[in-house]
Write an enzyme that holds these catalytic residues in place. Sequence first.
Site, mmCIF file in Angstrom:
data_model
loop_
_atom_site.group_PDB
_atom_site.id
_atom_site.type_symbol
_atom_site.label_atom_id
_atom_site.label_comp_id
_atom_site.label_asym_id
_atom_site.label_seq_id
_atom_site.Cartn_x
_atom_site.Cartn_y
_atom_site.Cartn_z
ATOM 1 N N VAL A 47 -46.421 33.500 -34.848
ATOM 2 C CA VAL A 47 -45.828 34.004 -36.090
ATOM 3 C C VAL A 47 -45.730 32.868 -37.101
ATOM 4 O O VAL A 47 -46.056 33.014 -38.282
ATOM 5 C CB VAL A 47 -44.428 34.600 -35.805
ATOM 6 C CG1 VAL A 47 -43.655 34.846 -37.095
ATOM 7 C CG2 VAL A 47 -44.559 35.880 -35.001
ATOM 8 N N GLY A 191 -31.887 42.471 -48.040
ATOM 9 C CA GLY A 191 -31.433 41.352 -47.197
ATOM 10 C C GLY A 191 -31.489 40.038 -47.955
ATOM 11 O O GLY A 191 -32.555 39.647 -48.447
ATOM 12 N N ALA A 279 -36.063 42.613 -45.124
ATOM 13 C CA ALA A 279 -35.929 41.300 -44.482
ATOM 14 C C ALA A 279 -34.502 41.174 -43.968
ATOM 15 O O ALA A 279 -33.678 40.479 -44.542
ATOM 16 C CB ALA A 279 -36.256 40.197 -45.485
ATOM 17 N N GLY A 281 -33.631 40.459 -40.668
ATOM 18 C CA GLY A 281 -33.495 39.743 -39.402
ATOM 19 C C GLY A 281 -34.679 39.974 -38.488
ATOM 20 O O GLY A 281 -35.657 40.648 -38.872
ATOM 21 N N ARG A 282 -34.614 39.400 -37.289
ATOM 22 C CA ARG A 282 -35.723 39.492 -36.342
ATOM 23 C C ARG A 282 -35.181 39.790 -34.941
ATOM 24 O O ARG A 282 -34.058 39.418 -34.622
ATOM 25 C CB ARG A 282 -36.527 38.186 -36.343
ATOM 26 C CG ARG A 282 -37.153 37.892 -37.716
ATOM 27 C CD ARG A 282 -38.003 36.640 -37.681
ATOM 28 N NE ARG A 282 -39.153 36.716 -36.807
ATOM 29 C CZ ARG A 282 -40.309 37.309 -37.115
ATOM 30 N NH1 ARG A 282 -40.460 37.899 -38.292
ATOM 31 N NH2 ARG A 282 -41.313 37.325 -36.257
ATOM 32 N N HIS A 454 -34.797 2.687 -53.606
ATOM 33 C CA HIS A 454 -34.340 3.077 -54.946
ATOM 34 C C HIS A 454 -35.537 3.173 -55.880
ATOM 35 O O HIS A 454 -36.422 2.324 -55.817
ATOM 36 C CB HIS A 454 -33.360 2.023 -55.471
ATOM 37 C CG HIS A 454 -32.898 2.318 -56.871
ATOM 38 N ND1 HIS A 454 -31.980 3.307 -57.134
ATOM 39 C CD2 HIS A 454 -33.240 1.764 -58.062
ATOM 40 C CE1 HIS A 454 -31.763 3.345 -58.436
ATOM 41 N NE2 HIS A 454 -32.517 2.433 -59.031
HETATM 42 P P1 FAD Z 1 -43.894 32.993 -32.219
HETATM 43 O O1 FAD Z 1 -44.327 32.074 -33.265
HETATM 44 O O2 FAD Z 1 -43.238 34.266 -32.610
HETATM 45 O O3 FAD Z 1 -45.163 33.294 -31.338
HETATM 46 C C1 FAD Z 1 -45.107 34.201 -30.276
HETATM 47 C C2 FAD Z 1 -46.511 34.514 -29.868
HETATM 48 O O4 FAD Z 1 -46.434 35.299 -28.682
HETATM 49 C C3 FAD Z 1 -47.281 35.343 -30.880
HETATM 50 O O5 FAD Z 1 -48.481 34.696 -31.186
HETATM 51 C C4 FAD Z 1 -47.517 36.667 -30.188
HETATM 52 O O6 FAD Z 1 -48.803 37.226 -30.489
HETATM 53 C C5 FAD Z 1 -47.457 36.263 -28.734
HETATM 54 N N1 FAD Z 1 -47.077 37.371 -27.833
HETATM 55 C C6 FAD Z 1 -45.974 38.144 -27.916
HETATM 56 N N2 FAD Z 1 -45.974 39.036 -26.898
HETATM 57 C C7 FAD Z 1 -47.097 38.801 -26.200
HETATM 58 C C8 FAD Z 1 -47.659 39.381 -25.050
HETATM 59 N N3 FAD Z 1 -47.063 40.378 -24.368
HETATM 60 N N4 FAD Z 1 -48.834 38.907 -24.574
HETATM 61 C C9 FAD Z 1 -49.467 37.877 -25.213
HETATM 62 N N5 FAD Z 1 -48.972 37.298 -26.307
HETATM 63 C C10 FAD Z 1 -47.803 37.749 -26.783
HETATM 64 N N6 FAD Z 1 -39.173 28.714 -38.922
HETATM 65 C C11 FAD Z 1 -39.032 27.429 -39.306
HETATM 66 O O7 FAD Z 1 -38.665 26.591 -38.493
HETATM 67 N N7 FAD Z 1 -39.307 27.058 -40.603
HETATM 68 C C12 FAD Z 1 -39.703 27.948 -41.526
HETATM 69 O O8 FAD Z 1 -39.936 27.582 -42.680
HETATM 70 C C13 FAD Z 1 -39.854 29.287 -41.159
HETATM 71 N N8 FAD Z 1 -40.272 30.207 -42.045
HETATM 72 C C14 FAD Z 1 -40.465 31.489 -41.641
HETATM 73 C C15 FAD Z 1 -40.908 32.414 -42.574
HETATM 74 C C16 FAD Z 1 -41.117 33.721 -42.194
HETATM 75 C C17 FAD Z 1 -41.614 34.709 -43.207
HETATM 76 C C18 FAD Z 1 -40.888 34.116 -40.837
HETATM 77 C C19 FAD Z 1 -41.137 35.530 -40.386
HETATM 78 C C20 FAD Z 1 -40.442 33.208 -39.890
HETATM 79 C C21 FAD Z 1 -40.224 31.884 -40.288
HETATM 80 N N9 FAD Z 1 -39.761 30.934 -39.397
HETATM 81 C C22 FAD Z 1 -39.577 29.645 -39.796
HETATM 82 C C23 FAD Z 1 -39.440 31.274 -37.996
HETATM 83 C C24 FAD Z 1 -40.589 30.852 -37.075
HETATM 84 O O9 FAD Z 1 -41.757 31.511 -37.463
HETATM 85 C C25 FAD Z 1 -40.242 31.166 -35.627
HETATM 86 O O10 FAD Z 1 -39.016 30.595 -35.294
HETATM 87 C C26 FAD Z 1 -41.307 30.622 -34.705
HETATM 88 O O11 FAD Z 1 -42.560 31.197 -34.976
HETATM 89 C C27 FAD Z 1 -40.946 30.914 -33.250
HETATM 90 O O12 FAD Z 1 -41.913 30.370 -32.434
HETATM 91 P P2 FAD Z 1 -42.193 30.943 -30.975
HETATM 92 O O13 FAD Z 1 -43.108 29.981 -30.331
HETATM 93 O O14 FAD Z 1 -40.923 31.256 -30.304
HETATM 94 O O15 FAD Z 1 -42.912 32.342 -31.162
#
Ligand code: FAD
Length: 487
Positions: A47, A191, A279, A281-282, A454
């Site tokens: 994501v 949101g 928007a 939450g998640r 500075h």
């Molecule tokens: P994710 O990045 O969610 O990745 C999970 C992966 O698991 C995905 O690729 C998915 O396809 C895969 N998956 C899920 N289920 C399965 C399955 N059953 N089989 C195979 N694959 C699967 N965070 C920050 O720190 N800074 C920011 O500026 C920021 N901006 C953001 C802006 C937006 C619009 C959004 C939506 C989020 C933002 N975030 C930000 C949050 C950040 O994206 C997440 O905290 C981060 O991606 C979490 O990482 P993760 O590795 O837990 O999982």
Amino acid sequence: MVVGEMVQEVELAVIGAGPGGYTAALRAAELGIKTILVDAMPKPGGVCLHMGCIPSKALLHAAEIVSTAKTAAKIGLHFEAPQLNVDELRTWKTSVTDKLAAGIAGMCKSAGVEILHGNARFEDSRSVRVDRDGESAVRIKFKHAILATGSRPTSLPRLFKNEKDMASSRIMDSTGALKLEEVPKTLLVVGGGYIGLEMGTVYAALGTAVTVIEMTDGLLPGVDRDLVKPLATHLQSSFKAIYLNAKVTSLEDTGSAVAVGVVGKDLPASQTFDRVLIAVGRVPNSDNIGLENTSVEIDKHGFVGIDECCRTADKRIFAIGDVSGQPMLAHRAMRQGQVAAEVLAGRQSAFDNRAIPAVVFTEPEIAWCGLTETEAKARSVTVGAAKFPWSASGRAMTLADTNGQTKVIYDPETTQVLGVGMVGPRAGELIAEAVVAIEMGAVLEDLIVAIHPHPTLSETVMEAAMTAAARLERQRARETEKQTAPS
Ligand code: FAD
């Protein structure tokens, strides 16, 4: 064995190739563990890379250029209104994410991590089945697994008047908004959290009239109010309207716009917008992945329970990132990925970080780490807080942007730095110094004696610490005076 199924044996299966998953897989491989990385998306990065941090920051960069060009008039530089080519902007954004995804794939290849594209489901505590479009499924037998399946936007199905509206491209979540299919004339953001405000900032800069509806009495609930104030003031002028203590009650795609039912003081009961962004939450991706076939435990919010080594209740399965709890941030996921891989390799490692930074990449940016004043109050912890306004910063003045402040939160007894919060341009870059200070148990004096370059905005951290130290000195002098005064 099921026909058309292949079996693969590995030491470690990492499910999810987001920042948590790919970091864990690379660290595990570095430590000599045979690792496979599985993801449902065709490219690694999760994501964060494809629908989160990176595309949103790319678009926010475009927004910043637009607003810098606008505000340059006040220092005597006059630009024409920008000519927006949405296709080119979208292409550039995708080129950034593609390049980074290719980089991750390349790193995995050189580290010997196999990436498997498909949808994984746990069959038991020793195996996952990966279903792949048009190809035979793969059963992976593992010694250990790391669950890094992340999260997805919270949907609000009860708001939709008709089932067909759920598929409407006019009603978007953050993933839809980041696609930038068009620049609508009007947009309602449901949101007032960081994702809504960041996306609202992008669309407003591109020319959309943005309205925000937030259920609570302030934007960015939970964040210290003094940090939010300069942002809220700025957004009052860059957004069309911000309604607090208000709620969306219904959404209906009329064929040419979205009719929105709302309740709130001074609000018409119904309004129409070209597009709506939800928007609110998640939610963690812990459902539909077969965890019921394992001993992994899930709380009432869907988060997988873990200890500080990222172990779940199932001794073979670890969990990291968004699926394992708050704060749902990429850098927390990455650190946890390192920890889980190191623990699996038999190293002493734990997610025992004192400060997880948070950044809101709006204009101005807000960043904080460690203890906030809001948390200190809620936990009845006595703290001191000293601020330095950016209106007194030479660097802020040279940038013609003094709408900011830096706040140091400290223990008044020991002077240990407990938290830092800031608002202003590039606050997100500046907060890293505070994270290191808190991790290292720094006291105010450490921030004061360390020479800050500075003129830079980083001096505001030193200045806030100096303000705090001077205040403590005055307090101590007053107390000594009282004690030594003749009775
Ligand atoms: P994710 O990045 O969610 O990745 C999970 C992966 O698991 C995905 O690729 C998915 O396809 C895969 N998956 C899920 N289920 C399965 C399955 N059953 N089989 C195979 N694959 C699967 N965070 C920050 O720190 N800074 C920011 O500026 C920021 N901006 C953001 C802006 C937006 C619009 C959004 C939506 C989020 C933002 N975030 C930000 C949050 C950040 O994206 C997440 O905290 C981060 O991606 C979490 O990482 P993760 O590795 O837990 O999982």
